[in-house]
Design a protein around this motif. Structure first.
Motif, short mmCIF file in Angstrom:
data_model
loop_
_atom_site.label_atom_id
_atom_site.label_comp_id
_atom_site.label_asym_id
_atom_site.label_seq_id
_atom_site.Cartn_x
_atom_site.Cartn_y
_atom_site.Cartn_z
N ASN A 83 0.84 -1.20 0.00
CA ASN A 83 0.00 0.00 0.00
C ASN A 83 0.87 1.25 0.00
O ASN A 83 2.10 1.18 0.07
CB ASN A 83 -0.98 -0.01 1.19
N ASN A 84 0.21 2.40 -0.08
CA ASN A 84 0.94 3.66 -0.16
C ASN A 84 1.86 3.87 1.04
O ASN A 84 2.99 4.35 0.89
CB ASN A 84 -0.04 4.83 -0.25
N LEU A 85 1.37 3.52 2.22
CA LEU A 85 2.16 3.75 3.43
C LEU A 85 3.46 2.96 3.40
O LEU A 85 4.53 3.47 3.77
CB LEU A 85 1.34 3.40 4.67
N GLN A 86 3.39 1.71 2.97
CA GLN A 86 4.60 0.88 2.91
C GLN A 86 5.64 1.50 1.99
O GLN A 86 6.83 1.58 2.33
CB GLN A 86 4.24 -0.53 2.43
N VAL A 87 5.21 1.98 0.83
CA VAL A 87 6.16 2.55 -0.13
C VAL A 87 6.70 3.89 0.37
O VAL A 87 7.89 4.18 0.24
CB VAL A 87 5.50 2.72 -1.52
N VAL A 88 5.84 4.72 0.95
CA VAL A 88 6.30 6.01 1.48
C VAL A 88 7.31 5.80 2.60
O VAL A 88 8.34 6.49 2.66
CB VAL A 88 5.10 6.84 1.97
N CYS A 89 7.05 4.86 3.48
CA CYS A 89 8.01 4.58 4.56
C CYS A 89 9.36 4.16 3.99
O CYS A 89 10.41 4.60 4.45
CB CYS A 89 7.46 3.50 5.49
N ALA A 90 9.32 3.30 2.96
CA ALA A 90 10.56 2.77 2.40
C ALA A 90 11.31 3.79 1.57
O ALA A 90 12.53 3.93 1.69
CB ALA A 90 10.24 1.54 1.55
N LYS A 91 10.60 4.54 0.72
CA LYS A 91 11.27 5.38 -0.27
C LYS A 91 11.38 6.85 0.12
O LYS A 91 12.30 7.54 -0.32
CB LYS A 91 10.54 5.28 -1.61
N ILE A 92 10.44 7.36 0.92
CA ILE A 92 10.44 8.77 1.28
C ILE A 92 10.97 8.99 2.70
O ILE A 92 11.88 9.78 2.92
CB ILE A 92 9.03 9.38 1.15
N PHE A 93 10.41 8.28 3.66
CA PHE A 93 10.79 8.51 5.06
C PHE A 93 12.12 7.87 5.43
O PHE A 93 12.97 8.50 6.04
CB PHE A 93 9.70 7.98 5.99
#
Length: 245
Positions: free
Chosen positions: A176-186
């Protein structure tokens, strides 16, 4: 869906076939641009830029400079600007919450990177590139393909699963979006530090543990197909707010 000025234009130029053709060609050219159609369809959502006007096949959207979430715009080797970075991260979480709750079905961002986000004049974080943003039912159509391995079922950042017996991708999104944001952005990686790198020392261990779990919910280092859960979302939101005090 279309601005009232087109109807006004046609009403006042109804005697001119030329003007009617020009107007219809303009509408047609705009409808061929998927981004324009999506922005008009979702124009009530504050996390997507508003269309301000059109001229022929061109259209203008509200000013929300891109790339402000990209770590290259911050000195992430120090915690001195932590409050600003944490505030932007909270803005991103607001986007994810909206995309999960404010539409007929969840919206998925399939090509997540810092340059995809912008910040409007009022400080609202917006997704400014919607070419790879899909409603769930539309995204599932992208997985109608054959496969010999799970990576064959990836559509950029959006991941599905390969049935190795039938060699068909399963139309079920596994992250989901949260998983990708945590990995790639945060969190970031060895090549590029994340937005939440170098947090204040008293929060570093707790935040890193939370981001590790959010970015890789299954704990499988060879295949990170998993949905970051809602508990991680709220834990991260609370931790960011406390760290700014």
């Amino acid at each position: 869906m279309w601005p009232d000025r087109y109807k006004h234009f046609l009403d006042h130029r109804s005697g001119s076939r030329l003007y009617q053709v020009i107007a219809m060609n303009t509408v047609w050219s705009l409808t061929q641009q998927s981004e324009y159609v999506q922005l008009q369809y979702f124009n009530k959502n504050k996390h997507l830029p508003q269309v301000l006007g059109t001229c022929g096949h061109f259209y203008a959207v509200e000013y929300a400079p891109s790339g402000l979430l990209d770590p290259i715009f911050f000195d992430v080797t120090t915690s001195t600007n932590w409050r600003k970075r944490a505030h932007l991260a909270l803005g991103v979480l607001d986007v994810l919450s909206s995309f999960e709750k404010d539409f007929p079905e969840p919206l998925y961002m399939c090509d997540i990177k810092g340059g995809q986000f912008g910040v409007a004049r009022d400080g609202t974080v917006k997704v400014i590139d919607v070419d790879t943003v899909f409603l769930r039912s539309e995204l599932e159509k992208q997985f109608d393909r054959t496969c010999t391995g799970h990576t064959d079922c990836d559509f950029f950042d959006c991941q599905a699963w390969c049935d190795l017996t039938t060699q068909q991708c399963q139309k079920k999104i596994l992250n989901n979006n949260l998983q990708v944001v945590c990995a790639k952005i945060f969190k970031g990686n060895d090549l590029q530090r994340g937005l939440l790198s170098h947090s204040p020392h008293q929060w570093t261990v707790q935040l890193q543990k939370l981001l590790d779990h959010c970015a890789n919910p299954t704990g499988d280092e060879t295949d990170r197909r998993g949905v970051a859960n809602v508990e991680d979302f709220y834990k991260l939101k609370r931790l960011l707010k406390v760290s700014m005090l």
